[in-house]
Write an enzyme that holds these catalytic residues in place. Structure first.
Site, PDB file in Angstrom:
ATOM      1  N   ASN A   1       0.831  -1.204   0.000  1.00 12.62           N
ATOM      2  CA  ASN A   1       0.000   0.000   0.000  1.00 12.62           C
ATOM      3  C   ASN A   1       0.860   1.246   0.000  1.00 12.62           C
ATOM      4  OD1 ASN A   1      -0.421   1.876   2.556  1.00 12.62           O
ATOM      5  ND2 ASN A   1       0.163  -0.150   3.331  1.00 12.62           N
TER       6      ASN A   1
ATOM      7  N   PHE B   1      -1.604   8.245   4.203  1.00 15.34           N
ATOM      8  CA  PHE B   1      -2.383   8.877   5.290  1.00 15.34           C
ATOM      9  C   PHE B   1      -3.646   9.571   4.772  1.00 15.34           C
ATOM     10  CE2 PHE B   1       1.519   9.687   8.310  1.00 15.34           C
ATOM     11  CZ  PHE B   1       1.636   8.324   8.510  1.00 15.34           C
TER      12      PHE B   1
ATOM     13  N   SER C   1       5.707   5.233   8.532  1.00 11.89           N
ATOM     14  CA  SER C   1       5.038   4.921   7.271  1.00 11.89           C
ATOM     15  C   SER C   1       5.958   5.306   6.117  1.00 11.89           C
ATOM     16  CB  SER C   1       3.731   5.704   7.153  1.00 11.89           C
ATOM     17  OG  SER C   1       3.312   5.678   5.798  1.00 11.89           O
TER      18      SER C   1
ATOM     19  N   ASN D   1       5.032   5.979   3.187  1.00 16.35           N
ATOM     20  CA  ASN D   1       4.262   6.628   2.119  1.00 16.35           C
ATOM     21  C   ASN D   1       4.078   8.129   2.277  1.00 16.35           C
ATOM     22  OD1 ASN D   1       3.829   4.071   0.870  1.00 16.35           O
ATOM     23  ND2 ASN D   1       2.372   3.635   2.506  1.00 16.35           N
ATOM     24  N   THR D   2       4.671   8.711   3.305  1.00 13.43           N
ATOM     25  CA  THR D   2       4.676  10.173   3.439  1.00 13.43           C
ATOM     26  C   THR D   2       6.131  10.606   3.288  1.00 13.43           C
ATOM     27  OG1 THR D   2       2.733  10.203   4.861  1.00 13.43           O
ATOM     28  CG2 THR D   2       4.198  12.100   5.024  1.00 13.43           C
TER      29      THR D   2
ATOM     30  N   LYS E   1       5.662   3.741  16.982  1.00 11.73           N
ATOM     31  CA  LYS E   1       5.569   2.671  15.983  1.00 11.73           C
ATOM     32  C   LYS E   1       6.757   2.755  15.036  1.00 11.73           C
ATOM     33  CE  LYS E   1       2.435   0.288  12.849  1.00 11.73           C
ATOM     34  NZ  LYS E   1       1.045   0.128  12.446  1.00 11.73           N
TER      35      LYS E   1
ATOM     36  N   ASN F   1       5.737  -1.584  11.451  1.00  5.14           N
ATOM     37  CA  ASN F   1       4.955  -1.091  10.323  1.00  5.14           C
ATOM     38  C   ASN F   1       5.277  -1.950   9.080  1.00  5.14           C
ATOM     39  OD1 ASN F   1       3.432   0.711   8.651  1.00  5.14           O
ATOM     40  ND2 ASN F   1       3.897   2.351  10.095  1.00  5.14           N
TER      41      ASN F   1
HETATM   42  C1  FMN Z   1      -3.749  -0.695   3.597  1.00  4.94           C
HETATM   43  C2  FMN Z   1      -2.909  -0.478   4.805  1.00  4.94           C
HETATM   44  C3  FMN Z   1      -2.942   0.766   5.435  1.00  4.94           C
HETATM   45  C4  FMN Z   1      -2.178   0.998   6.570  1.00  4.94           C
HETATM   46  N1  FMN Z   1      -2.235   2.226   7.177  1.00  4.94           N
HETATM   47  C5  FMN Z   1      -1.515   2.433   8.301  1.00  4.94           C
HETATM   48  C6  FMN Z   1      -1.589   3.679   8.961  1.00  4.94           C
HETATM   49  O1  FMN Z   1      -2.324   4.586   8.556  1.00  4.94           O
HETATM   50  N2  FMN Z   1      -0.831   3.857  10.080  1.00  4.94           N
HETATM   51  C7  FMN Z   1      -0.023   2.871  10.586  1.00  4.94           C
HETATM   52  O2  FMN Z   1       0.627   3.080  11.602  1.00  4.94           O
HETATM   53  N3  FMN Z   1       0.059   1.671   9.975  1.00  4.94           N
HETATM   54  C8  FMN Z   1      -0.671   1.439   8.856  1.00  4.94           C
HETATM   55  N4  FMN Z   1      -0.602   0.217   8.245  1.00  4.94           N
HETATM   56  C9  FMN Z   1       0.339  -0.812   8.787  1.00  4.94           C
HETATM   57  C10 FMN Z   1      -0.351  -1.820   9.694  1.00  4.94           C
HETATM   58  O3  FMN Z   1      -0.907  -1.205  10.824  1.00  4.94           O
HETATM   59  C11 FMN Z   1       0.646  -2.911  10.149  1.00  4.94           C
HETATM   60  O4  FMN Z   1       1.647  -2.313  10.942  1.00  4.94           O
HETATM   61  C12 FMN Z   1       1.319  -3.613   8.981  1.00  4.94           C
HETATM   62  O5  FMN Z   1       0.424  -3.803   7.909  1.00  4.94           O
HETATM   63  C13 FMN Z   1       1.880  -4.985   9.363  1.00  4.94           C
HETATM   64  O6  FMN Z   1       0.873  -5.826   9.866  1.00  4.94           O
HETATM   65  P1  FMN Z   1       0.081  -6.921   8.968  1.00  4.94           P
HETATM   66  O7  FMN Z   1       1.134  -7.757   8.291  1.00  4.94           O
HETATM   67  O8  FMN Z   1      -0.752  -7.678   9.944  1.00  4.94           O
HETATM   68  O9  FMN Z   1      -0.737  -6.164   7.989  1.00  4.94           O
HETATM   69  C14 FMN Z   1      -1.352  -0.039   7.098  1.00  4.94           C
HETATM   70  C15 FMN Z   1      -1.347  -1.297   6.480  1.00  4.94           C
HETATM   71  C16 FMN Z   1      -2.112  -1.523   5.357  1.00  4.94           C
HETATM   72  C17 FMN Z   1      -2.072  -2.880   4.704  1.00  4.94           C
END
Ligand code: FMN
Length: 341
Positions: A116, A120, A180, A182-183, A218, A247
């Protein structure tokens, strides 16, 4: 049944469209009397053995929904019926922002992963606060905060302070997101000097409140061991409550998805099974190197009870999931809880 019948249909559609469709579907379905009770009876496990007290908060079970799924705090009450002990909302920023251009969410089915680059996208912290005022069932909420894309790093502190103050009365713990991918430039805030300053200032504000709230940091799975040593030092210095590890990753190593497909997808954070091992390594490193000095919430690639237990054994006090919920379905939290019992 989910993997056999539901997922193949959902996966026919674009990931972000299905996310919004599912959101609307759950929202409407839960307005029907008793739907929430039935869903909770089906998907939740209640047992005193599951309860955990971490950073002063009593959690009904240690499985949380990770940040990014319910960014705007629109569905936390309904989502809690799927067996989660806590829900993390956000990342929220002071001003609403649209995020990156679509498409910005991609499935990697051969690897049980997602990429992704949402950036934000959110309706702003004040809109979320209005919704959190309706938290009648007292779901445990984490408030994940960040900075607006257009805010330069030198002024980032103001954005975090704004979100911290706005959310203070409405969340149980805070998460400072500097990880993140992506910023643009955000992850530079993970460096020792800016991070110490950011966390000290937030902790100063926190201590001035009548009753302070836990602040967690985080972090990215892409930090080196020496950067992780810095994180341990920063936690000691600033005395914030703990860490969320991790993350998404910018790495594309050891994937079954072809390089050509990865090139077409482009930049973004990779989540799901491909990040599992590294995220567990980070948890273990922090836990051992710090001598268990602070609680860790483990997240990254939890798709089964074994994956959750791996994180807990590595030193996590609680775990969260996101991608596993998409691939394994709504029964995952309960499945993990049952294994823990
Ligand atoms: C579509 C998407 C959007 C996410 N948005 C955020 C976010 O806004 N803030 C954040 O701290 N982590 C965000 N994450 C990261 C997740 O909270 C998590 O840390 C990461 O995906 C690893 O866990 P997982 O393998 O269970 O998905 C996002 C993950 C995905 C897939």
């Amino acid at each position: 049944m989910y993997k056999l019948l539901v997922r193949p249909v959902l996966f026919l559609f674009a990931p972000e469209s299905i996310h919004h469709f599912t959101f609307r579907f759950i929202k409407i379905a839960f307005t029907i009397p008793f739907v929430k009770t039935i869903v909770a009876a089906f998907y939740s496990a209640r047992n005193p053995k599951l309860e955990r007290e971490v950073f002063g908060i009593k959690f009904p079970n240690p499985i949380g929904l990770a940040a990014g799924f319910d960014k705007d705090a629109k569905l936390f009450d309904q989502l809690s019926a799927f067996g989660f002990g806590f829900i993390e909302i956000g990342t929220l920023t002071p001003k609403p922002q649209p995020g990156n251009d679509k498409p910005r969410l991609f499935r990697l089915p051969e690897d049980s992963g997602l990429v992704n680059r949402m950036g934000f996208n959110n309706e702003g912290v004040d809109a979320a606060v209005l919704r959190l005022k309706n938290n009648r069932n007292k779901v445990i909420i984490g408030g994940n905060i960040g900075k607006n894309k257009l805010t330069p790093n030198e002024e980032a502190l103001n954005d975090y302070v704004y979100c911290f103050n706005a959310l203070f009365d409405w969340v149980d713990y805070f998460v400072v997101n500097v990880s993140s991918p992506n910023t643009p430039g955000l992850r530079d805030l993970q460096e020792k000097e800016p991070l110490t300053k950011l966390l000290s200032e937030l902790q100063k504000l926190n201590s001035a409140k009548a009753k302070s709230k836990p602040i967690l940091l985080k972090i990215a799975p892409d930090l080196t061991n020496s950067q992780l040593d810095d994180i341990i030092e920063i936690l000691r210095e600033t005395k914030i409550a703990g860490v969320i590890a991790t993350n998404t990753t910018i790495s594309r190593e050891k994937l079954k998805t072809t390089n050509e497909e990865l090139k077409t997808i482009g930049a973004g954070g990779l989540s799901g099974l491909p990040v599992r091992e590294r995220s567990t390594e980070v948890i273990k490193y922090l836990s051992v190197k710090s001598g268990k000095a602070f609680p860790i919430i483990g997240v990254g690639g939890i798709h089964s009870p074994e994956d959750a237990i791996e994180k807990l054994n590595a030193g996590a006090s609680l775990v969260q999931l996101y991608t596993g919920f998409i691939y394994e379905g709504p029964g995952l939290a309960k499945k993990i809880c049952k294994a823990l019992i």
